[in-house]
Scaffold this motif. Structure first.
Motif, PDB file in Angstrom:
ATOM      1  N   ASP A  66      -7.327   1.124  -7.294  1.00 11.77           N
ATOM      2  CA  ASP A  66      -6.962   1.197  -8.717  1.00 11.77           C
ATOM      3  C   ASP A  66      -5.936   2.288  -9.013  1.00 11.77           C
ATOM      4  N   GLU A  67      -6.209   3.499  -8.478  1.00 11.87           N
ATOM      5  CA  GLU A  67      -5.361   4.627  -8.897  1.00 11.87           C
ATOM      6  C   GLU A  67      -3.933   4.487  -8.354  1.00 11.87           C
ATOM      7  N   GLN A  68      -3.819   3.878  -7.159  1.00  9.61           N
ATOM      8  CA  GLN A  68      -2.467   3.664  -6.624  1.00  9.61           C
ATOM      9  C   GLN A  68      -1.762   2.552  -7.391  1.00  9.61           C
ATOM     10  N   ARG A  69      -2.537   1.521  -7.717  1.00  7.96           N
ATOM     11  CA  ARG A  69      -1.941   0.380  -8.400  1.00  7.96           C
ATOM     12  C   ARG A  69      -1.409   0.781  -9.773  1.00  7.96           C
ATOM     13  N   GLU A  70      -2.188   1.584 -10.519  1.00  9.73           N
ATOM     14  CA  GLU A  70      -1.714   1.908 -11.861  1.00  9.73           C
ATOM     15  C   GLU A  70      -0.528   2.867 -11.815  1.00  9.73           C
ATOM     16  N   ALA A  71      -0.526   3.780 -10.837  1.00 15.66           N
ATOM     17  CA  ALA A  71       0.636   4.672 -10.709  1.00 15.66           C
ATOM     18  C   ALA A  71       1.883   3.840 -10.389  1.00 15.66           C
ATOM     19  N   LEU A  72       1.719   2.892  -9.479  1.00 15.68           N
ATOM     20  CA  LEU A  72       2.875   2.066  -9.081  1.00 15.68           C
ATOM     21  C   LEU A  72       3.369   1.220 -10.255  1.00 15.68           C
ATOM     22  N   MET A  73       2.434   0.616 -10.966  1.00 18.13           N
ATOM     23  CA  MET A  73       2.835  -0.247 -12.076  1.00 18.13           C
ATOM     24  C   MET A  73       3.497   0.550 -13.195  1.00 18.13           C
ATOM     25  N   LEU A  74       2.984   1.762 -13.441  1.00 17.87           N
ATOM     26  CA  LEU A  74       3.590   2.583 -14.494  1.00 17.87           C
ATOM     27  C   LEU A  74       5.007   2.985 -14.092  1.00 17.87           C
ATOM     28  N   ARG A  75       5.170   3.368 -12.841  1.00 18.61           N
ATOM     29  CA  ARG A  75       6.490   3.845 -12.437  1.00 18.61           C
ATOM     30  C   ARG A  75       7.484   2.675 -12.336  1.00 18.61           C
TER      31      ARG A  75
END
Lengths: 203, 543
Positions: free
Chosen positions: A151-160
């Motif tokens: 989750d935490e990697q996915r949301e960072a990636l999607m935000l960036r």
């Protein structure tokens, strides 16, 4: 008689010329057109964020609508001092997390699998049906790789990837230092690449 | 230099946030270190893939409901009292219903406007936040407005003109006009529903259901209108999250109008889509997909559905999933993405089936020292003493079952660390008629394969193989003939490591398309069965 100096009246800026923050303030004050401009400006990136964030594709449209309705409902709470994008994605992220939490509690939820992939040719703009099919296939594999991230990697990636937020802003939103955001992005990109290679996608 | 720092610079550069000084430092590091340079190029590649996601992205929806809500929210909070909208909704329904009553030539059986309002739930002005439209458009008499997404009637003459132009019996014309009139009204209310959200939408959809059900009840002979009305009814149920009612309506529609190419076919797809999205109803999907395979097996829509369903059930019902992938493989050429996707799923399933149907019971003799791989003879029962085991002990043929369904049982074999070993495995397979089969072996071992004592596959001498290569898991196939009756299958295997976890040995007998063969029997103790022609294999011959 003193002449009255006429001050030229500056033309009212059109919504398109305004920044997000000014538009949101305008909408909060009752300018519906300002909302339309904001919506047009951000709908693509919000939708892309949702697609990457949640693997449940039957929820995408509902979530998208939910995000903007939350924005409408909370318009009076917006303060121009806050960056609009940060505020919008705080709402988007929160809506996505709520939806996923809700989905997890539904006993009859069907978890997506590899085979869940639905190839949507209509979504592609390839020049030939074959290009379109290939593009669609690639897109599904990439999305699948993104969905398999923690989750935490996915949301960072999607935000960036989908917003113009800086590492600091993303860190503030996710409640972690900017360096952690960078580490998560590094892991996320490496994992996406690894997954795609495993799936037989070649550079 | 701290690697973590370098990785952070990579990410900063990747997203254009790196300072010129750090950029220079990073460049120096990349020039000096090949591994880092490779890592950087891999990150670039991953980013490129992520970018392609943007380029091919599915367009975001632009539902009117959001714009309506934005304006309504402004209006509600500034001008109108909340109940105004509720009153407007009721008034609108009443006027629609009154119009229906006027158009309906048989008021007793027609739609009573007041009844609609009475029966409909009270409008709930508290707007629910997200009810999206999940309906399929019907294609024939109605069209979808590309801007608003609303359904509308294709241009058609007024009902009165239809009656005049038909020249048939007045009764038939009246019925057609009545059906169309009722349908138009139902459609209008249905479309109205999707300009609203929450309770208002619910109320309008339930009203549309009443109107549309009248088309079906009052004009059953008007098949086209009745079929369209049922389609909209099912879609209304879906929008109301009444999945069970929607499924029942689609099923009834298919049963009543099975030959309607557009409506029945679309209903089948809608039914499948609903079942795919709700596990409660998922069990019934096989019948729907099989029907669609028969009627629409070469369409893209079918391929998408079949692959999606195959992927879903491939673990629980692999044979069913394999059948659906076969339908897609047969319908699409090898270079098409559907074919490739189907092949991918089919390969996964076959691999799982091979493991599931692998031969688990063997006669085994060993382990012997690794040099025994070079011996040309097979040890026979009764002559075991000629060949000593790894630790000098005598060994004999014995039945073994695979540990954890995949590992040769080596516990207690006392294989010295780091030593390779050799062994023989044998079993018998009964086939009611001669056939070509494929022996699939999933193992890290190097092996020789014998069928009825004849060598059929000989891998390279292990001493010539790179030890790293030996550690790789091998999936190999060997096409061999089987005779009618019992056939002995024997493997001489060489494992290069002593680790029991490496002793994977999954062997399956498949048909030449790599599918399981249902009428094969496998046993370590072959016996005469009902087939009088079956033959017991001769003992393994010495070479």
């Amino acid at each position: 008689m003193n002449a009255i100096a006429m001050r030229p009246i500056a033309p009212e800026p059109t919504p398109n010329a305004l920044g997000d923050e000014a538009l949101m303030t305008r909408y909060a004050q009752g300018d519906a057109q300002a909302f339309d401009t904001l919506f047009e400006r951000h709908r693509g990136s919000v939708y892309a964020f949702i697609q990457g964030f949640t693997p449940h594709r039957d929820q995408w449209d509902d979530l998208f609508q939910d995000v903007f309705i939350r924005l409408i409902r909370n318009r009076k709470r917006y303060r121009e001092t806050a960056r609009f994008t940060t505020w919008l994605y705080a709402i988007t992220r929160s809506a996505c997390i709520d939806a996923m939490r809700k989905a997890k509690t539904q006993a009859n939820l069907i978890q997506p699998t590899d085979g869940d992939t639905v190839i949507s040719l209509a979504a592609c703009a390839g020049s030939t049906p074959r290009d379109a099919a290939h593009e669609s296939f690639m897109r599904e594999r990439i999305l699948h790789a993104v969905h398999s991230l923690p989750d935490e990697q996915r949301e960072a990636l999607m935000l960036r990837e989908n917003t113009d937020m800086t590492f600091d802003e993303i860190g503030a939103l996710l409640g972690c230092p900017a360096n952690t955001v960078k580490s998560r992005l590094h892991y996320a990109l490496s994992a996406v690449r690894r997954r795609l290679i495993q799936d037989g996608i070649t550079p | 230099m701290n690697e973590e720092q370098i990785r952070q610079w990579m990410i900063e550069r990747l997203y254009g946030e790196i300072s010129p000084e750090d950029d220079l430092r990073l460049e120096e590091q990349l020039s000096a270190d090949d591994a880092l340079a490779r890592e950087w190029s891999e990150l670039l590649q991953a980013r490129e893939w992520m970018r392609s996601l943007h380029d091919s992205g599915q367009a975001a929806p632009d539902p009117d409901a959001i714009h309506d809500e934005a304006r309504r929210d402004l209006a509600r909070r500034t001008i109108f009292p909340a109940r105004w909208l509720a009153a407007a909704a009721v008034l609108m329904l009443a006027s629609v219903s009154a119009a229906v009553a006027l158009l309906n030539p048989t008021p007793k059986t027609g739609v009573d406007g007041s009844a609609i309002v009475m029966n409909a739930p009270a409008p709930d002005i508290t707007l629910r936040e997200s009810v999206s439209r999940k309906v399929k458009p019907i294609r024939e008499a109605v069209a979808v407005n590309s801007v608003t997404g609303l359904l509308s009637m294709n241009d058609a003459p007024e009902p009165a003109l239809i009656a005049a132009s038909h020249g048939g019996s007045a009764e038939i014309d009246a019925s057609a006009a009545q059906a169309e009139s009722l349908f138009r009204t139902g459609l209008s209310v249905y479309n109205q529903a999707f300009t609203k959200v929450g309770g208002e939408r619910k109320t309008l959809l339930e009203s549309a259901l009443l109107l549309l059900s009248d088309v079906v009840k009052q004009c059953p002979g008007e098949k086209e209108w009745a079929a369209l009305a049922m389609t909209l009814m099912a879609d209304s149920y879906r929008a109301l999250d009444r999945t069970g009612d929607a499924i029942e309506t689609y099923r009834e529609l298919i049963a009543r109008f099975p030959d309607s190419e557009i409506t029945a076919q679309q209903a089948r797809y809608s039914l499948a889509e609903l079942m795919m999205s709700d596990e409660k109803y998922f069990g019934g999907i096989a019948g729907v997909i099989n029907d669609l395979n028969a009627s629409d097996g070469s369409s893209e829509q079918f391929a998408t559905l079949a692959l999606s369903a195959a992927g879903r059930v491939q673990n629980a019902e692999p044979e069913q999933a394999l059948e659906w992938t076969r339908a897609v493989l047969a319908a699409w050429p090898g270079d098409h993405v559907f074919h490739q996707k189907a092949q991918h799923i089919a390969d996964d399933i076959r691999r799982a089936l091979r493991d599931r149907d692998a031969i688990h019971d063997w006669l085994f003799i060993g382990p012997f020292p690794d040099f025994a791989m070079g011996f040309g003879e097979l040890p026979l029962a009764g002559s075991n003493s000629k060949m000593r085991g790894l630790n000098g002990q005598s060994v004999a043929w014995r039945p073994v079952a695979l540990d954890e369904g995949r590992l040769l049982p080596l516990k207690g074999a006392r294989i010295p660390d780091g030593k390779g070993w050799t062994g023989w495995l044998s079993t018998s397979v009964y086939t009611p008629h001669p056939r070509m089969v494929v022996i699939s072996a999933n193992t890290q071992a190097v092996y020789y394969l014998y069928i009825n004592g004849e060598i059929r596959s000989r891998q390279r001498n292990p001493s010539l193989i790179d030890p790293r290569e030996l550690l790789r898991l091998n999936q190999s196939y060997c096409k061999v003939p089987l005779e009618e009756g019992w056939n002995q299958i024997t493997f001489k295997v060489f494992f290069s490591t002593s680790n029991p976890e490496d002793a994977i040995f999954l062997v399956s007998v498949l048909d030449t398309d790599l599918n399981p063969i249902p009428d094969l029997t496998c046993s370590t103790e072959p016996h005469e069965n009902a087939s009088a022609r079956s033959t017991r294999p001769a003992p393994v011959e010495r070479r």
